[in-house]
Design an enzyme around this catalytic site. Sequence first.
Site, PDB file in Angstrom:
ATOM      1  N   SER A 162       3.093  64.958   4.504  1.00 26.69           N
ATOM      2  CA  SER A 162       4.520  64.755   4.266  1.00 26.69           C
ATOM      3  C   SER A 162       4.755  63.268   4.135  1.00 26.69           C
ATOM      4  O   SER A 162       4.052  62.461   4.761  1.00 26.69           O
ATOM      5  CB  SER A 162       5.341  65.304   5.436  1.00 26.69           C
TER       6      SER A 162
ATOM      7  N   TYR B 131       6.787  65.759  14.383  1.00 27.75           N
ATOM      8  CA  TYR B 131       6.390  66.185  13.034  1.00 27.75           C
ATOM      9  C   TYR B 131       5.788  65.009  12.261  1.00 27.75           C
ATOM     10  O   TYR B 131       4.725  65.139  11.637  1.00 27.75           O
ATOM     11  CB  TYR B 131       7.603  66.740  12.294  1.00 27.75           C
TER      12      TYR B 131
END
Length: 251
Positions: free
Chosen positions: A134, A147
């Site tokens: 990501s 995350y």
Amino acid sequence: MAGRFTGKRALVTGGGRGIGRAIVERLAAEDAAVVVADVDLAHARSAAEALRDKGFTVEARTLDVGDPASFASFDERLDVLVANAGIQTFAPASELTVADWDRVLDVNARGTLLTLQLAARCLREGGAAVTVASIQALLPNALSANYAASKAAVLSLTKSFAAELAPRGIRVNAVAPGRIDTALSDFGSEQVGRITGQDAAEALQRRLSTNPLGRIGRPDEVAAAVAFLASDDASYITGECVNVCGGDVMA
């Protein structure tokens, strides 16, 4: 484009929905025989059945990437492995609980480690693994620090395995999506809105207003980048990350 994966077998973790399902669809459309591996067998079966109805070769399997024992039944030879499975939770970094840290890191970081270890065991010489990171791995994320950290680990693991598996002709690369139109993205908007008190739709529009391409991405656009990296078109690329984010990150 059809035929790049003719005669090849692929496995996609977290392939039952979202970006994972788009990756399964893209690889199947390019003639791969695809295993949809997902912790939720119902989602995996739904994806597999829909593609089999179109004449593609797809099967569903259960896999919990955070559980080492879940990998025990996977011993087949593969040509492509995509480590896509991931989860996300939201809280201010100063309030992040150890439980949520462990939950996200167990799936996203340890899950990627175990999936790449599966790649090392099962990929044929000349095969390819692609991880899904990501752009949050490269950016501060005060509302989902676990995350962001887990995806930074994904990028690091990608490079480590690329170096280890290169002598066998196995390439390992990553894609780093930005904001992509998925249920997880919608959930993220809702959670950020809950924490900040902002309207989720307005917050999304403000974010997109700073995106150079001015829009949210599509799952199939991430799938196209994965298919490229997994194909022989990327035969001299390993240890790299392709940002699929409309220019939010340029590196």
